[in-house]
Scaffold this motif. Structure first.
Motif, PDB file in Angstrom:
ATOM      1  N   LEU A 118       0.722  -1.227  -0.037  1.00  0.00           N
ATOM      2  CA  LEU A 118       0.064   0.147  -0.035  1.00  0.00           C
ATOM      3  C   LEU A 118       0.775   1.452   0.055  1.00  0.00           C
ATOM      4  N   ALA A 119       2.224   1.402   0.762  1.00  0.00           N
ATOM      5  CA  ALA A 119       2.787   2.361   0.719  1.00  0.00           C
ATOM      6  C   ALA A 119       3.471   2.598  -0.494  1.00  0.00           C
ATOM      7  N   ALA A 120       4.139   1.528  -1.110  1.00  0.00           N
ATOM      8  CA  ALA A 120       4.770   1.595  -2.367  1.00  0.00           C
ATOM      9  C   ALA A 120       3.897   1.889  -3.403  1.00  0.00           C
ATOM     10  N   THR A 121       2.924   1.336  -3.841  1.00  0.00           N
ATOM     11  CA  THR A 121       2.082   1.878  -4.820  1.00  0.00           C
ATOM     12  C   THR A 121       1.460   3.235  -4.663  1.00  0.00           C
ATOM     13  N   LYS A 122       1.803   3.840  -3.683  1.00  0.00           N
ATOM     14  CA  LYS A 122       1.232   5.670  -3.728  1.00  0.00           C
ATOM     15  C   LYS A 122       2.221   6.362  -4.290  1.00  0.00           C
ATOM     16  N   SER A 123       3.439   5.903  -4.613  1.00  0.00           N
ATOM     17  CA  SER A 123       4.264   6.666  -5.186  1.00  0.00           C
ATOM     18  C   SER A 123       4.585   6.516  -6.796  1.00  0.00           C
ATOM     19  N   ILE A 124       3.783   5.734  -7.374  1.00  0.00           N
ATOM     20  CA  ILE A 124       3.597   5.561  -8.801  1.00  0.00           C
ATOM     21  C   ILE A 124       3.102   6.708  -9.385  1.00  0.00           C
ATOM     22  N   PRO A 125       3.911   7.247 -10.474  1.00  0.00           N
ATOM     23  CA  PRO A 125       3.252   8.343 -11.178  1.00  0.00           C
ATOM     24  C   PRO A 125       1.720   8.130 -11.789  1.00  0.00           C
ATOM     25  N   ALA A 126       1.267   9.226 -12.486  1.00  0.00           N
ATOM     26  CA  ALA A 126      -0.148   8.868 -13.225  1.00  0.00           C
ATOM     27  C   ALA A 126       0.257   8.354 -14.358  1.00  0.00           C
ATOM     28  N   SER A 127       1.320   8.661 -14.937  1.00  0.00           N
ATOM     29  CA  SER A 127       1.864   8.073 -16.367  1.00  0.00           C
ATOM     30  C   SER A 127       3.039   7.362 -16.513  1.00  0.00           C
ATOM     31  N   GLY A 128       2.946   6.210 -17.259  1.00  0.00           N
ATOM     32  CA  GLY A 128       4.177   5.319 -17.475  1.00  0.00           C
ATOM     33  C   GLY A 128       4.363   4.502 -16.269  1.00  0.00           C
ATOM     34  N   GLN A 129       5.164   3.637 -16.562  1.00  0.00           N
ATOM     35  CA  GLN A 129       5.559   2.387 -15.547  1.00  0.00           C
ATOM     36  C   GLN A 129       6.511   2.635 -14.672  1.00  0.00           C
ATOM     37  N   THR A 130       6.354   2.030 -13.534  1.00  0.00           N
ATOM     38  CA  THR A 130       7.434   2.146 -12.316  1.00  0.00           C
ATOM     39  C   THR A 130       8.003   0.843 -11.995  1.00  0.00           C
ATOM     40  N   VAL A 131       9.188   0.760 -11.526  1.00  0.00           N
ATOM     41  CA  VAL A 131       9.557  -0.633 -10.886  1.00  0.00           C
ATOM     42  C   VAL A 131       9.458  -0.481  -9.461  1.00  0.00           C
ATOM     43  N   ILE A 132       9.088  -1.358  -8.536  1.00  0.00           N
ATOM     44  CA  ILE A 132       8.756  -1.393  -7.384  1.00  0.00           C
ATOM     45  C   ILE A 132       9.433  -2.921  -6.742  1.00  0.00           C
ATOM     46  N   ASN A 133      10.476  -2.503  -5.837  1.00  0.00           N
ATOM     47  CA  ASN A 133      11.005  -4.026  -5.306  1.00  0.00           C
ATOM     48  C   ASN A 133      10.387  -4.005  -3.933  1.00  0.00           C
ATOM     49  N   LEU A 134       9.783  -5.175  -3.699  1.00  0.00           N
ATOM     50  CA  LEU A 134       9.182  -5.808  -2.729  1.00  0.00           C
ATOM     51  C   LEU A 134       9.562  -6.914  -2.322  1.00  0.00           C
ATOM     52  N   PRO A 135       9.455  -7.353  -0.880  1.00  0.00           N
ATOM     53  CA  PRO A 135       9.881  -8.875  -0.531  1.00  0.00           C
ATOM     54  C   PRO A 135       8.818  -9.884  -1.155  1.00  0.00           C
ATOM     55  N   PRO A 136       9.379 -11.122  -1.170  1.00  0.00           N
ATOM     56  CA  PRO A 136       8.468 -12.298  -1.517  1.00  0.00           C
ATOM     57  C   PRO A 136       7.071 -12.047  -0.871  1.00  0.00           C
ATOM     58  N   THR A 137       6.190 -12.252  -1.814  1.00  0.00           N
ATOM     59  CA  THR A 137       4.759 -12.188  -1.187  1.00  0.00           C
ATOM     60  C   THR A 137       4.476 -13.245  -0.558  1.00  0.00           C
TER      61      THR A 137
END
Length: 285
Positions: A118-137
């Protein structure tokens, strides 16, 4: 003068047959013997008085009452034995469930992953793609336990059992328990049904997250975590799934803690829900 013999009168054939059939006058006749007859007489029983009659009835009645009383005693002893055995089995099941629920509380550590999404996805801009690194689900299909790849999230989930209660209920043995005690276990069975529903909601949410992981994430070669490549719309989709899983997990943990206190009360000897177990509500957080 010479004697003259009377001439013999010749007999005809009919007269000869008649003489042959008729018995000689000097032959005694054999009397006819009749078959013996059985004379049936009513038995000569002594006449009883009313006093004898009522005495006989009283003896029969007392004998029947004694037989019924003995049968009831045997049946009551059998019911008491069944009740004690059922209470023992329910207590043993409560002890096993208590240990299982303590382990299941470790599942709460998964909430860290859901909230990090929830915290990481808030920083994704409105356009384009972003890479987010997360621990294993922590989510894998078929279970709500962690996948074991994250050192911080090493949890397993075991469903508590109500087999003893369900078997006793289906066999009609619940009637042997005191009313308040039966009511207590019925309420516990209801709480376990609510816990099972919360677990199913978490499992559904976890399967959704695993589906999104297959679409948007890739595991790093070191297996230290996952790289999620998403745009804003896809990030919202992942965030919604993580939020649903977090809500389901908190509901599951609430039910788990409540049922754990319930089982602990039973292990300590609680027999009445109203007087003992309702006090545990204030201890639940």
């Amino acid at each position: 003068m010479a004697d003259h013999a009377e001439p013999e009168i010749p007999q005809g054939p009919a007269d000869g047959l008649k003489a042959a059939l008729l018995p000689d006058a000097e032959t005694p006749s054999t009397p006819e013997i009749s078959a013996p007859r059985l004379d049936v007489h009513a038995p000569h029983a002594s006449v009883r008085t009313w006093r004898d009659f009522f005495t006989h009835i009283a003896i029969i009645t007392i004998g029947l009452l004694i037989a019924i009383a003995l049968e009831q005693c045997v049946e009551n002893l059998h019911h008491i034995q069944q009740r004690h055995q059922l209470q023992h089995d329910l207590l043993e099941e409560a002890k096993r469930n208590r240990d299982i629920l303590i382990v299941d509380l470790g599942l709460e550590s998964e909430t860290v992953w859901f909230r990090s999404v929830l915290a990481a996805t808030k920083s994704i801009p409105a356009s384009g793609q972003t890479v987010i690194n997360l621990p294993p689900t922590p989510c894998i299909p078929g279970t709500v336990g962690a996948n074991g790849m994250d050192a911080a999230v090493q949890t397993k989930y075991f469903a508590p059992s109500d087999a003893v209660w369900a078997t006793a209920r289906d066999a009609g043995l619940i009637v042997h328990l005191p009313v308040e005690e039966a009511r207590m276990y019925a309420r516990l069975a209801h709480n376990y049904a609510l816990q099972e529903a919360a677990r199913d909601r978490l499992a559904t949410a976890c399967e959704r997250i695993d589906t999104l992981h297959t679409r948007y994430a890739s595991t790093s070669p070191e297996k230290a975590g996952d790289s999620w490549v998403m745009n804003r719309e896809q990030a919202n989709e992942v965030a919604d799934a993580a939020a649903a899983a977090d809500t389901a997990l908190r509901a599951l943990m609430w039910r788990t803690r409540w049922n754990l206190k319930f089982e602990e009360g039973i292990v300590r000897g609680a027999k009445n829900y109203d007087e003992v177990l309702m006090n545990l509500a204030g201890q639940n957080h």
